[in-house]
Design a protein around this motif. Sequence first.
Motif, PDB file in Angstrom:
ATOM      1  N   HIS A  67       9.044 -49.271 -64.833  1.00 55.06           N
ATOM      2  CA  HIS A  67       9.130 -49.092 -63.168  1.00 55.06           C
ATOM      3  C   HIS A  67       9.258 -50.481 -62.587  1.00 55.06           C
ATOM      4  O   HIS A  67       9.020 -50.816 -60.929  1.00 55.06           O
ATOM      5  CB  HIS A  67       7.719 -48.723 -62.858  1.00 55.06           C
ATOM      6  CG  HIS A  67       7.648 -47.049 -62.658  1.00 55.06           C
ATOM      7  ND1 HIS A  67       8.368 -46.246 -63.210  1.00 55.06           N
ATOM      8  CD2 HIS A  67       6.630 -46.699 -63.869  1.00 55.06           C
ATOM      9  CE1 HIS A  67       8.005 -44.729 -63.702  1.00 55.06           C
ATOM     10  NE2 HIS A  67       7.469 -45.437 -64.445  1.00 55.06           N
ATOM     11  N   ALA A  68      10.150 -51.905 -62.964  1.00 52.53           N
ATOM     12  CA  ALA A  68      10.080 -52.697 -62.183  1.00 52.53           C
ATOM     13  C   ALA A  68      10.677 -52.708 -61.218  1.00 52.53           C
ATOM     14  O   ALA A  68      10.910 -53.092 -60.064  1.00 52.53           O
ATOM     15  CB  ALA A  68      10.147 -53.944 -63.043  1.00 52.53           C
ATOM     16  N   SER A  81      11.865 -49.379 -59.621  1.00 50.25           N
ATOM     17  CA  SER A  81      12.055 -48.580 -58.632  1.00 50.25           C
ATOM     18  C   SER A  81      10.097 -49.891 -57.629  1.00 50.25           C
ATOM     19  O   SER A  81      10.650 -49.023 -56.533  1.00 50.25           O
ATOM     20  CB  SER A  81      10.252 -47.846 -58.908  1.00 50.25           C
ATOM     21  OG  SER A  81      10.669 -47.237 -60.661  1.00 50.25           O
ATOM     22  N   VAL A  82       9.224 -50.393 -58.148  1.00 52.61           N
ATOM     23  CA  VAL A  82       8.852 -51.096 -57.373  1.00 52.61           C
ATOM     24  C   VAL A  82       9.183 -52.169 -56.725  1.00 52.61           C
ATOM     25  O   VAL A  82       9.544 -52.376 -55.410  1.00 52.61           O
ATOM     26  CB  VAL A  82       6.831 -51.594 -58.341  1.00 52.61           C
ATOM     27  CG1 VAL A  82       6.676 -52.569 -57.241  1.00 52.61           C
ATOM     28  CG2 VAL A  82       6.417 -50.324 -58.523  1.00 52.61           C
ATOM     29  N   ALA A  83       9.691 -53.204 -57.781  1.00 56.36           N
ATOM     30  CA  ALA A  83      10.513 -53.899 -56.982  1.00 56.36           C
ATOM     31  C   ALA A  83      11.463 -53.279 -55.162  1.00 56.36           C
ATOM     32  O   ALA A  83      12.290 -53.682 -54.501  1.00 56.36           O
ATOM     33  CB  ALA A  83      11.732 -54.580 -57.649  1.00 56.36           C
ATOM     34  N   LYS A  87      11.137 -50.604 -53.704  1.00 49.88           N
ATOM     35  CA  LYS A  87      10.948 -49.754 -52.649  1.00 49.88           C
ATOM     36  C   LYS A  87      10.088 -51.209 -51.654  1.00 49.88           C
ATOM     37  O   LYS A  87       9.523 -51.062 -50.419  1.00 49.88           O
ATOM     38  CB  LYS A  87       8.942 -49.331 -53.462  1.00 49.88           C
ATOM     39  CG  LYS A  87       9.553 -48.209 -54.152  1.00 49.88           C
ATOM     40  CD  LYS A  87       8.291 -46.999 -53.681  1.00 49.88           C
ATOM     41  CE  LYS A  87       8.286 -45.775 -52.481  1.00 49.88           C
ATOM     42  NZ  LYS A  87       8.004 -44.619 -52.750  1.00 49.88           N
ATOM     43  N   LYS A 122       8.068 -60.043 -50.249  1.00 46.78           N
ATOM     44  CA  LYS A 122       8.636 -60.258 -50.981  1.00 46.78           C
ATOM     45  C   LYS A 122       7.896 -61.316 -52.282  1.00 46.78           C
ATOM     46  O   LYS A 122       7.788 -62.836 -51.787  1.00 46.78           O
ATOM     47  CB  LYS A 122       9.954 -60.752 -51.139  1.00 46.78           C
ATOM     48  CG  LYS A 122      11.296 -60.841 -52.230  1.00 46.78           C
ATOM     49  CD  LYS A 122      10.959 -58.969 -52.869  1.00 46.78           C
ATOM     50  CE  LYS A 122      11.753 -59.283 -54.408  1.00 46.78           C
ATOM     51  NZ  LYS A 122      11.723 -58.352 -55.185  1.00 46.78           N
ATOM     52  N   LEU A 172      10.394 -59.995 -64.159  1.00 48.26           N
ATOM     53  CA  LEU A 172       9.267 -59.555 -63.644  1.00 48.26           C
ATOM     54  C   LEU A 172       9.000 -58.058 -63.539  1.00 48.26           C
ATOM     55  O   LEU A 172       9.826 -56.974 -63.758  1.00 48.26           O
ATOM     56  CB  LEU A 172       8.813 -59.840 -62.496  1.00 48.26           C
ATOM     57  CG  LEU A 172       6.926 -60.378 -61.356  1.00 48.26           C
ATOM     58  CD1 LEU A 172       6.845 -61.437 -62.181  1.00 48.26           C
ATOM     59  CD2 LEU A 172       7.880 -60.951 -59.793  1.00 48.26           C
ATOM     60  N   CYS A 173       7.295 -57.881 -64.108  1.00 47.05           N
ATOM     61  CA  CYS A 173       7.322 -56.085 -64.102  1.00 47.05           C
ATOM     62  C   CYS A 173       7.074 -55.591 -62.638  1.00 47.05           C
ATOM     63  O   CYS A 173       7.025 -55.922 -61.716  1.00 47.05           O
ATOM     64  CB  CYS A 173       5.936 -56.043 -65.333  1.00 47.05           C
ATOM     65  SG  CYS A 173       4.638 -56.570 -64.730  1.00 47.05           S
ATOM     66  N   ALA A 174       6.501 -54.343 -63.078  1.00 42.81           N
ATOM     67  CA  ALA A 174       6.338 -54.081 -61.985  1.00 42.81           C
ATOM     68  C   ALA A 174       4.997 -53.983 -61.335  1.00 42.81           C
ATOM     69  O   ALA A 174       5.549 -53.727 -59.458  1.00 42.81           O
ATOM     70  CB  ALA A 174       6.057 -52.249 -61.628  1.00 42.81           C
ATOM     71  N   GLN A 233       5.515 -56.793 -59.324  1.00 41.53           N
ATOM     72  CA  GLN A 233       6.816 -56.841 -57.466  1.00 41.53           C
ATOM     73  C   GLN A 233       6.266 -56.477 -56.680  1.00 41.53           C
ATOM     74  O   GLN A 233       5.806 -56.285 -55.545  1.00 41.53           O
ATOM     75  CB  GLN A 233       8.060 -55.746 -58.147  1.00 41.53           C
ATOM     76  CG  GLN A 233       8.715 -56.404 -58.864  1.00 41.53           C
ATOM     77  CD  GLN A 233      10.032 -57.035 -57.916  1.00 41.53           C
ATOM     78  OE1 GLN A 233      10.326 -57.182 -57.057  1.00 41.53           O
ATOM     79  NE2 GLN A 233      10.606 -58.408 -58.657  1.00 41.53           N
ATOM     80  N   VAL A 268       1.662 -49.076 -65.093  1.00 44.12           N
ATOM     81  CA  VAL A 268       1.793 -50.312 -63.319  1.00 44.12           C
ATOM     82  C   VAL A 268      -0.012 -50.403 -63.773  1.00 44.12           C
ATOM     83  O   VAL A 268       0.713 -50.013 -62.337  1.00 44.12           O
ATOM     84  CB  VAL A 268       2.180 -49.220 -62.852  1.00 44.12           C
ATOM     85  CG1 VAL A 268       3.973 -48.198 -62.725  1.00 44.12           C
ATOM     86  CG2 VAL A 268       1.812 -47.359 -63.447  1.00 44.12           C
ATOM     87  N   TYR A 313       2.164 -49.283 -54.150  1.00 40.65           N
ATOM     88  CA  TYR A 313       4.275 -48.855 -55.148  1.00 40.65           C
ATOM     89  C   TYR A 313       2.873 -48.524 -56.658  1.00 40.65           C
ATOM     90  O   TYR A 313       4.002 -47.329 -56.775  1.00 40.65           O
ATOM     91  CB  TYR A 313       4.479 -49.941 -54.758  1.00 40.65           C
ATOM     92  CG  TYR A 313       5.332 -49.424 -53.492  1.00 40.65           C
ATOM     93  CD1 TYR A 313       5.409 -48.008 -52.740  1.00 40.65           C
ATOM     94  CD2 TYR A 313       5.779 -50.228 -52.705  1.00 40.65           C
ATOM     95  CE1 TYR A 313       5.722 -48.341 -51.394  1.00 40.65           C
ATOM     96  CE2 TYR A 313       5.533 -50.497 -51.206  1.00 40.65           C
ATOM     97  CZ  TYR A 313       6.594 -49.227 -50.978  1.00 40.65           C
ATOM     98  OH  TYR A 313       7.155 -48.863 -49.372  1.00 40.65           O
ATOM     99  N   ILE A 335       2.921 -44.281 -58.540  1.00 39.09           N
ATOM    100  CA  ILE A 335       3.645 -43.678 -59.849  1.00 39.09           C
ATOM    101  C   ILE A 335       2.450 -43.384 -60.559  1.00 39.09           C
ATOM    102  O   ILE A 335       2.890 -42.034 -61.261  1.00 39.09           O
ATOM    103  CB  ILE A 335       4.397 -45.469 -60.684  1.00 39.09           C
ATOM    104  CG1 ILE A 335       5.104 -45.433 -59.560  1.00 39.09           C
ATOM    105  CG2 ILE A 335       4.702 -44.579 -62.282  1.00 39.09           C
ATOM    106  CD1 ILE A 335       6.178 -46.938 -60.067  1.00 39.09           C
TER     107      ILE A 335
END
Lengths: 224, 850
Positions: free
Chosen positions: A19-20, A22-24, A26, B78, B92-94, B97, B691, B702, B706
């Motif tokens: 999900h990186a 999806s979150v990036a 958003k 960001k 980078l992971c969720a 982010q 997540v 975010y 999920i």
Amino acid sequence: MTSPRYAMAFDLERCTGCHACSVACKVENEVPLGHYRTKVYYQDTGRFPKVHRSFLPVVCMQCADAPCMKACPTGSIQRGEDGIVRIDQGSCDATGACVSACPYGALYVDPGHQVADKCDFCSHRLEAGLEPACVETCPGETIVFGDAADPESKISRFLARHRDELVALKPEKGASPQVLYRGDARALEAKVPEGRNHAPESYEIETWSARAPEQGQGGAEVQR
Amino acid sequence: MKRREFLRVGIGALASLPVGACIQLTPGESTNVPSAPRAKKKRARIDYQTAQRTSGVCLNCSTVCGIVGYVVDGELRKVAGNPLDPNTAGTLCAKGQSSPTIASYADRLIYPLRRVGKRGEGLWKRITWEDALEELAQKIGAARAAGHPERVAVHVGRSRINDVITRFLNAIGSPVLLNHRALCSLNKRAANYATIGDQDWETVDAERTKYLLNFGANFYEAHQGAIHFLRRVVRGRFDNGAKLVTFDVRLSNTAGRSDEWHAPLPGSEGAIALAIGHVILRENLHDAAFLERWCNVSIEELREFYAPYTPEWAAEKSGLEATTLERLAREFAGCKPRCAAFTNRGSQAHYNGFGNDRAVVMLNALVGSLGQEGGYCWISGEVSATKFPPPEPVPPAPKLRTDLEDPPEYPLANHWQKMRVGQIVYAYLQERRAKLEVYLSYTLASPLTWPEGRSRTVDVLKDEELIPFHACSEVVYSETAHYADLLLPDATYTERWGLDGRNSYELQPYVLLRQPMTPPPGEARSFADVLIQVGKRLGPEVAPYFDFADHEAFVRAQCAKVPQGSYASGFDRLKAEGAWVESEKPKAYATFERALKPDELEGSTTDPATGIVRKKNAKGVEEAIGLVVGGVARAGFKTPSRRFEVFSAIVKTAAAKVGVPDDGFPRYVAIPAHEAMTDERLHLVTFKWNVHTQGRTAPQKYLTEIVHSNPLWIHPSAAEPRGIRTGDAVELTTFRPLGQTYQPTGAELGKAVVRAFVTEGIHPRVVALSNSLGNAFGGRIATARNASREEHAGLGEGADDPDLERGIWWDAARGGSGAGFNINAILPIQPTPVTGMQAWYDTVCTLRRV
């Protein structure tokens, strides 16, 4: 100078479902809760102990024959020379016709700002010489992106190497989607909604099974 | 204070709360004035040409990846990976982010608050920092004046400022730094210490490997060094043809994407590893040259040790097929030395976890993959005081000890490094085994994340006799904060300083600099700065250790030895680049083979009987520095014998000290609570999502969008006889453990009602529930409540976020699945014998539909 022709592909065996992307997406695009430009579907198949999990990341397919473009009553959706389908938010009147027309659930109408929105390969980042947010962050190097007009680009080399293995989602819809997949993407395509934006509930664990989910959830009660 | 009286005091959203005015922060009970109107116009996308770019370090999980933040108009919009971080190369992971959503969370704490009314009532008064610092100095000063500095404790979750915290405690004379390592990786680290003498998590050379045997690690989702490892495993598998085999009781994303998933009975990982070792030796697939050269027992002794652990025996313990174990042994050894066997909580968080993990590490020795390309490697990720010296003078460590930070029942918890046994802290306070005056909690979500969390932990946190004064530093109004007396609004990791890093998968040392990308909102202040400022107020014995301006000055001093490159200083270099890699150092392959240099050997002596080379260190104490092997003095392993240790005298001695039978070999021990389990009883395990971390991610919109719901995973064959279908409410009853651990009575512990999720992705005898959710505090996202600031606890500053007003589609009040369940209240405190790791995955339960 000729325009680049942007293209994207997903090498599904490398996807870890993290999900990186999806979150990036958003955060980058300030997408409101309940709506998505980029999404990752999960599906479990098989019986214990032979069970397998599959993932399907989905973005706007930047269709060559884009149904959203044809449906837009104000002509606010255009396909650029660079291959990216974009919405002119200044002239968009948020009728939602594009949302209903899309076979891939890619568009939504922002409830706060009342404009249609969707993935545009992070055009503002491309202008700054950066990759789309999802591509830059992907830990598994699943998302291949670049200028298909440049034979030396990552995407051109990927497309050349895997030409016979690539599939598009829902080709029968006739939209000529430009985002391609390596791997069994079509086994999960039934999860990709048509005529409405990706439903947020489709992230719920009960939807992972290939079988239909049953209803009912609620809060916890701890007794001591 | 009665609510009626409180209401008269005057009410305001925290952003507009004057000093001296009060506020009610209990979720759902607050009353507030309207907050600032929100912006109507959609803002422009980030302009990367003009955005301010600052490097930093993520801390949304323990992996601590290098990041780059982009700030527009004073707001962190960001975060991306820093391409100079050798572990991530800019990915980078969720969770990473999601970083900007913490900084901009509309429900943050922004002012220091003092409790009014009863503890846990949620009534607070805004005070000044001057008041807060003075109160902290006065309470700590009083404990010192009474001759009891050890009655001041700091209890941290994932802090990454332990250098400052330890300095503070040393300066005031208290040894009581409490942490959560025993809830995390204690047995894994202990197994590496006992066998190879390394202090860190292993660094499998996955990009170059051909075969991975994964015992209970879920690095596709969690794990320390998750994406560092993940991206190299993906490369190893799909660019290099490596095979990944995973043992896990649950179909994690790692298991679900492995080439093979095997679901053994919980706690049988050691039996499986021993049987694989048995086959490797029986079929002479071992690396005899490595074993003869480096192992501290002979091959004959190894054969004798492994003899009883047949595949048939392990099949009985694990439920897997003996033929499968034989095949895996042949495949694994067939790839030697480009193969690795490794673990995580699925293996180590059991009563027998220390032995399980040692048995797994031993597989790497048997096939000679230790330190080899594509094998089981290691390198420390520690930011050492030698390389990064703190400002002088450095306070000495106190000589005192207490049962809280050094429980004598678990002698190996603090033998190699101070790993502590964090899960017994509240129990020992209840039993009056130690006394506290001041309890400082930092990023500690213990009511949520501790075993017996929302039960015993909360009981103790509420008890003003056991914890007379509790100051809590947090970013949001957490469940720990709710039970504090003084609330210190913390800066997030994008708003503060620090040096950080992990074991590098490029096998070269590196360091990252965490620096503020924006100032913290309101009056939020980093806990490191709070400690430094309190230290300055503690009189002539303490203040000299804090004779520097602030945490930034502390970190600048630590960077004195960092090469400046083309910058004005090493500190400036790190500020600009975010990372410093010692790229001229050789990669840490086979470090044990390294021949000692003449200057290292100068003044050393060699024991003729053992070949161990000894030398006096800087403090004049003689220590082993190497081993003569093949006629050459080599570095060897950092174990007492300087060899790979199958037999461990340290373990044998420590076990004997506390009456645990142990011959020093990693023999398989059956889990007492699992012996003679009836069919009615099931194993209950917990897990992490990709997540979420346990305690800190739930307020991030975010991520929680999920995953916000955590039903109980149950296999159809366990669900059907109990009449359970997906979505049904089920009542779980848990039981205390048996064996040599805390309160081993086997008695009923508690009950909880959760929802069921029937799935093929779990062992039929196991049920699983994630440990990350079920927040009762933490603001609107964490608790899944749509509300305006007027209706909710009025925290934060600036405009509200419309997503928090009406975008939480999983709000149960809107028919969503809600904020999930927290099961830790009914998981027993269960430190593993001798080492003290929490045996998270031994819990036995019954289940019925309600």
